[in-house]
Write an enzyme that holds these catalytic residues in place. Structure first.
Site, short mmCIF file in Angstrom:
data_model
loop_
_atom_site.label_atom_id
_atom_site.label_comp_id
_atom_site.label_asym_id
_atom_site.label_seq_id
_atom_site.Cartn_x
_atom_site.Cartn_y
_atom_site.Cartn_z
N GLU A 58 15.84 -5.62 -35.38
CA GLU A 58 15.00 -4.95 -34.39
C GLU A 58 14.82 -5.79 -33.14
OE1 GLU A 58 12.10 -2.72 -32.25
OE2 GLU A 58 13.72 -2.20 -33.65
N HIS A 61 17.87 -6.16 -30.97
CA HIS A 61 18.09 -4.90 -30.24
C HIS A 61 17.21 -4.86 -29.00
CE1 HIS A 61 18.88 -0.78 -29.31
NE2 HIS A 61 17.69 -0.35 -29.68
N HIS A 123 15.26 9.59 -28.27
CA HIS A 123 15.70 8.25 -27.87
C HIS A 123 17.23 8.14 -27.94
CE1 HIS A 123 15.36 3.99 -27.14
NE2 HIS A 123 15.96 3.69 -28.28
N HIS A 212 23.53 21.43 -38.86
CA HIS A 212 24.32 20.47 -38.09
C HIS A 212 25.81 20.61 -38.41
CE1 HIS A 212 25.49 16.91 -35.95
NE2 HIS A 212 25.89 16.29 -37.05
N HIS A 274 30.14 7.23 -36.38
CA HIS A 274 29.78 8.63 -36.13
C HIS A 274 28.90 8.72 -34.87
CE1 HIS A 274 29.55 12.78 -37.41
NE2 HIS A 274 28.23 12.77 -37.32
#
Length: 298
Positions: A58, A61, A123, A212, A274
């Site tokens: 985290e 990032h 986000h 999806h 992906h």
């Protein structure tokens, strides 16, 4: 021409890809709360002491995102000064700055106010736009000085179709992000069936996952139709042909990684690929829309 700008833009674009991949890693490893509910510090510290792996993921990032935010702003100002004679530059520069700031605020909000599924999905969608604007600014730097930058004459129906596919692709990104953030990734445990059914119960995580799948399949069909249309009517525009070929390759790869996620039990590398591929696909479609906007449709 603009050699330094091209290099800086390329590095910034690569950095945006890294940030996007880091974000996917944070989500996949459930490290979003690795620094608790504190921002921009991590548990109130500049450098966390004895950090857990989630904290490292985290906080790294956050650090890389902050660095890239500054690089995007520098790129936007630099492009504005050097490429202001190109029609798209100012719009892309403004969007790049706005969306990188918005992206950072969403990330901070998710930490401080809680990991809302809708905010986390938004986000990721904003991250895709940020990558696209930076990549397009870099592309404009490479185009500048060329005698014939792509300017296409196409029918209104074709242009409208591409715009619709572009908008639809962005919507599909959100369906995938919602599946990921609601932990519905493996709600359908097999493929092409969904838990042994062609059409499962369309509610809860299973419904989100199945929707999806259908949305992704339709996107594949729409892009194949766009490629066929381009080859039949506009094969003399090389930029249009090759970008559409790239789109079909990307959507096929995206489809394959989506299937692999189910069959591998959401393996980390596959899941990250992906997320990356769909962002590159969206960026490519953004470029197609940009060059189609340069001439009026007939």
């Amino acid at each position: 021409m603009h050699r330094s700008l091209k290099i800086f833009g390329t590095l910034t674009s690569i950095g945006m890809v890294i940030v996007l991949m880091q974000g996917a890693l944070v989500t996949k490893t459930e490290s979003g709360e690795g620094c608790g509910a504190t921002w921009p510090l991590c548990f109130g510290e500049v450098i966390p002491t004895n950090p857990a792996i989630e904290t490292i993921i985290e906080y790294s990032h956050r650090i890389v995102s902050g660095l890239l935010g500054a690089m995007v702003i520098i790129l936007a100002i630099w492009a504005w000064r050097k490429l202001s004679h190109i029609r798209e530059t100012k719009v892309m520069a403004i969007l790049a700055v706005l969306f990188i700031i918005f992206q950072g605020l969403l990330g901070a909000g998710a930490v401080v106010f809680g990991q809302s599924h809708a905010i986390l999905a938004l986000h990721f969608g904003i991250s895709a736009i940020s990558l696209a604007t930076v990549a397009l600014l870099t592309t404009l730097a490479f185009e500048d000085g060329k005698p014939n930058p792509p300017a296409l004459i196409v029918k209104k129906g074709y242009k409208g179709y591409i715009l619709a596919v572009f908008a639809y692709c962005y919507a599909v990104i959100y369906t995938g992000a919602y599946v990921k953030h609601t932990q519905a990734t493996l709600a359908c445990g097999d493929f092409p069936l969904c838990n042994g059914q062609w059409i499962p119960m369309l509610s809860g995580p299973v419904g989100a996952h199945f929707f999806h799948r259908v949305a992704g399949t339709l996107l594949l069909i729409l892009l194949v139709v766009a490629l066929i249309w381009t080859l039949r009517k506009y094969s003399h525009y090389r930029s249009l042909v090759w970008t559409h070929i790239l789109c079909v390759i990307l959507v096929l790869t995206q489809y394959a990684t989506g299937i692999s996620i189910v069959l591998t039990g959401n393996e980390l590398f596959v899941a990250m690929m992906h997320a990356l591929i769909v962002s590159i696909l969206f960026t490519t479609l953004c470029y197609i829309v940009m060059i189609l906007s340069r001439n009026k449709a007939v």
